[in-house]
Design an enzyme around this catalytic site. Structure first.
Site, PDB file in Angstrom:
ATOM      1  N   HIS A 114       0.396  -4.964  -1.228  1.00 35.92           N
ATOM      2  CA  HIS A 114      -1.009  -5.358  -1.078  1.00 35.92           C
ATOM      3  C   HIS A 114      -1.783  -4.075  -0.728  1.00 35.92           C
ATOM      4  O   HIS A 114      -1.241  -3.185  -0.070  1.00 35.92           O
ATOM      5  CB  HIS A 114      -1.058  -6.358   0.081  1.00 35.92           C
ATOM      6  CG  HIS A 114      -2.370  -7.028   0.304  1.00 35.92           C
ATOM      7  ND1 HIS A 114      -3.441  -6.399   0.896  1.00 35.92           N
ATOM      8  CD2 HIS A 114      -2.785  -8.298   0.036  1.00 35.92           C
ATOM      9  CE1 HIS A 114      -4.454  -7.256   0.998  1.00 35.92           C
ATOM     10  NE2 HIS A 114      -4.085  -8.412   0.481  1.00 35.92           N
ATOM     11  N   ASP A 126       5.502  -5.784   6.171  1.00 37.66           N
ATOM     12  CA  ASP A 126       4.295  -6.591   6.042  1.00 37.66           C
ATOM     13  C   ASP A 126       4.757  -8.028   5.783  1.00 37.66           C
ATOM     14  O   ASP A 126       5.195  -8.367   4.688  1.00 37.66           O
ATOM     15  CB  ASP A 126       3.454  -6.036   4.888  1.00 37.66           C
ATOM     16  CG  ASP A 126       2.298  -6.961   4.500  1.00 37.66           C
ATOM     17  OD1 ASP A 126       2.183  -8.067   5.061  1.00 37.66           O
ATOM     18  OD2 ASP A 126       1.524  -6.561   3.614  1.00 37.66           O
ATOM     19  N   LYS A 161      -2.689 -17.348   7.653  1.00 34.14           N
ATOM     20  CA  LYS A 161      -1.777 -17.755   6.573  1.00 34.14           C
ATOM     21  C   LYS A 161      -0.663 -18.673   7.067  1.00 34.14           C
ATOM     22  O   LYS A 161       0.101 -19.204   6.277  1.00 34.14           O
ATOM     23  CB  LYS A 161      -1.201 -16.522   5.872  1.00 34.14           C
ATOM     24  CG  LYS A 161      -2.270 -15.791   5.055  1.00 34.14           C
ATOM     25  CD  LYS A 161      -1.767 -14.582   4.309  1.00 34.14           C
ATOM     26  CE  LYS A 161      -2.919 -13.942   3.545  1.00 34.14           C
ATOM     27  NZ  LYS A 161      -2.567 -12.649   2.953  1.00 34.14           N
TER      28      LYS A 161
HETATM   29  C1  LIG Z   1      -2.947 -11.425   2.955  1.00 31.81           C
HETATM   30  C2  LIG Z   1      -2.084 -10.229   2.919  1.00 31.81           C
HETATM   31  C3  LIG Z   1      -2.423  -9.063   3.602  1.00 31.81           C
HETATM   32  C4  LIG Z   1      -3.726  -8.903   4.341  1.00 31.81           C
HETATM   33  O1  LIG Z   1      -3.875  -9.838   5.341  1.00 31.81           O
HETATM   34  P1  LIG Z   1      -5.263  -9.996   6.102  1.00 31.81           P
HETATM   35  O2  LIG Z   1      -5.130 -11.318   6.771  1.00 31.81           O
HETATM   36  O3  LIG Z   1      -6.340  -9.984   5.057  1.00 31.81           O
HETATM   37  O4  LIG Z   1      -5.380  -8.865   7.046  1.00 31.81           O
HETATM   38  C5  LIG Z   1      -1.537  -8.007   3.568  1.00 31.81           C
HETATM   39  N1  LIG Z   1      -0.381  -8.087   2.899  1.00 31.81           N
HETATM   40  C6  LIG Z   1      -0.015  -9.192   2.237  1.00 31.81           C
HETATM   41  C7  LIG Z   1       1.301  -9.222   1.532  1.00 31.81           C
HETATM   42  C8  LIG Z   1      -0.865 -10.291   2.206  1.00 31.81           C
HETATM   43  O5  LIG Z   1      -0.504 -11.392   1.539  1.00 31.81           O
END
Ligand SMILES: *Cc1c(COP(=O)(O)O)cnc(C)c1O
Length: 404
Positions: A121, A198, A224
């Protein structure tokens, strides 16, 4: 037993209509919907205990502080972190990565290497580019193959004693690939490199064990995992968090301030300057408890069924191509239909009540690899159903007919 109708009844938004049609929400990769317990917990916090934390002697301040720290302990247990001070509240994955990448300037010099993967990302690319610009280190990229898997033999070759940190996602948001993060950590540690995972896309689907993974940092976003927006977690090993300089200066992160010199607070407060998202932090704990109540075994098993069914049904459509065909995949399906722009499909199926993401999914290098402008991404959560997949597939077929 997992009863999806019972689960759905806990999410008020799912019984809404959109554009006159029942909502089919398949944009869970962007953000998850919230169960009533989470919505109620936010209201309860502001109705009953709103106060600033870690500073007042009065009763409400203590209640708020206790609730905030209980949430920290909930998350520590959830991730199986060794200490609760290894859990830092952030505003989300993006902030967690920036905090680590910014602090790593203290450990990286010209000629060193910082490694990311082709599947990242943008928020796990750009902060590392900042780090490289600041220090003269080189950004090295683990390549991927046609199936959307990392080429691990290349990763092995790219690692060297120049590698200072490896930053990879646990699950790709654009393709759903589950990466072999435990292997990556073990290999990186052999050359003395730290590893940041991440987990933004993994935490909605599985329960990570940071001690078993042995990762140095693990980050994710609250929104999420059915929690509030503007919340997130940075897990860091105690030894790393002690070495890493603070990210922001301000209240709560200091031990003593004089104009000559300031000393920093102990972990985790060193990284928690200013008044945080108190309600959000507390309710993130509520959301994690809710998810554990459903059970990640149930979630994984049920989502795998949705993934298999969705894949099978979509492949009935002529000219449809799925991107990301790794054997280890989360419930994310990225696809295109020959001759049609993803945006056009997304717009038409929205009129039919179906919410999907279209575009590059903040992962332009992946789109460049496949030489496409973007994809349509359907990402399923444990509250979705096969009936919804049927509605979605019919909507896509209808859009195809209208557009060709
Ligand atoms: C959504 C996402 C992010 C960013 O998350 P934020 O909530 O926008 O800070 C980073 N990496 C992955 C793999 C994601 O799905």
């Amino acid at each position: 037993m997992f009863d999806v109708q019972k689960v759905r009844a806990q999410f008020p938004i799912l019984s809404q209509t959109v554009n006159g049609k029942p909502l089919v929400y398949f944009d869970n990769g962007a953000t998850a919907q919230k169960p009533q317990v989470v919505i109620d917990a936010i209201s309860k916090y502001y109705s009953e205990i709103n106060a600033n934390i870690h500073r007042g002697v009065h009763t409400l301040s203590q209640l708020a502080t206790d609730a905030y720290e209980v949430s920290r302990n909930t998350i520590q247990a959830h991730l199986n972190a060794k200490y609760n001070h290894e859990i830092v509240f952030t505003s989300g994955t993006t902030q967690g990565i920036n905090l680590v990448a910014s602090g790593f300037a203290a450990f990286v010099k010209e000629g060193d290497e910082v490694m990311v993967s082709a599947l990242e990302h943008h928020s796990n690319i750009v902060p590392w580019q900042f780090l490289c610009e600041k220090t003269g280190a080189k950004l090295v990229v683990i390549p991927m193959n046609e199936k959307g898997e990392l080429i691990i033999s290349e990763f092995d070759k790219l690692l060297s004693d120049k590698t200072k940190i490896v930053a990879v996602n646990h699950i790709s948001n654009a393709l759903g690939t589950v990466n072999p993060v435990k292997y990556i950590v073990a290999k990186a540690h052999e050359v003395g490199a730290a590893v940041l995972i991440d987990g933004a896309q993994a935490t909605p689907h599985l329960r990570p064990d940071v001690q078993d993974l042995d990762c140095d940092f693990y980050v994710f976003s609250g929104h999420k995992v059915c929690g509030p927006t503007g919340t997130g977690i940075l897990y860091g090993k105690e030894s790393w968090l002690n070495q890493l300089p603070p990210y922001m200066g301000g209240g709560e992160m200091i031990k003593e301030v004089t104009f000559e010199k300031t000393t920093y607070a102990d972990l985790p407060h060193k990284f928690e300057a200013g008044t945080p998202n108190i309600a959000g932090g507390i309710v993130l704990g509520t959301a994690i408890n809710y998810m554990n109540g459903i059970g990640f075994d149930n979630i994984a098993r049920y989502e795998q069924e949705l993934l298999d069914y969705g894949t099978k049904r979509l492949l009935e459509i002529e000219g449809l191509k799925i991107y990301g065909t790794s054997e280890h995949k989360a419930s994310v399906i990225s696809f295109n239909i020959e001759g049609i722009h993803p945006y056009d499909i997304g717009t038409i199926i929205d009129k039919l009540g179906v919410a999907v993401r279209t575009g590059h999914h903040c992962a332009q290098p992946i789109m460049n690899y496949f030489n496409i402008p973007g994809t349509i991404r359907a990402s399923f959560a444990f509250y979705n159903t096969k009936e919804e997949i049927d509605i979605f597939v019919e909507a896509v077929k209808k859009a195809q007919m209208m557009l060709s």
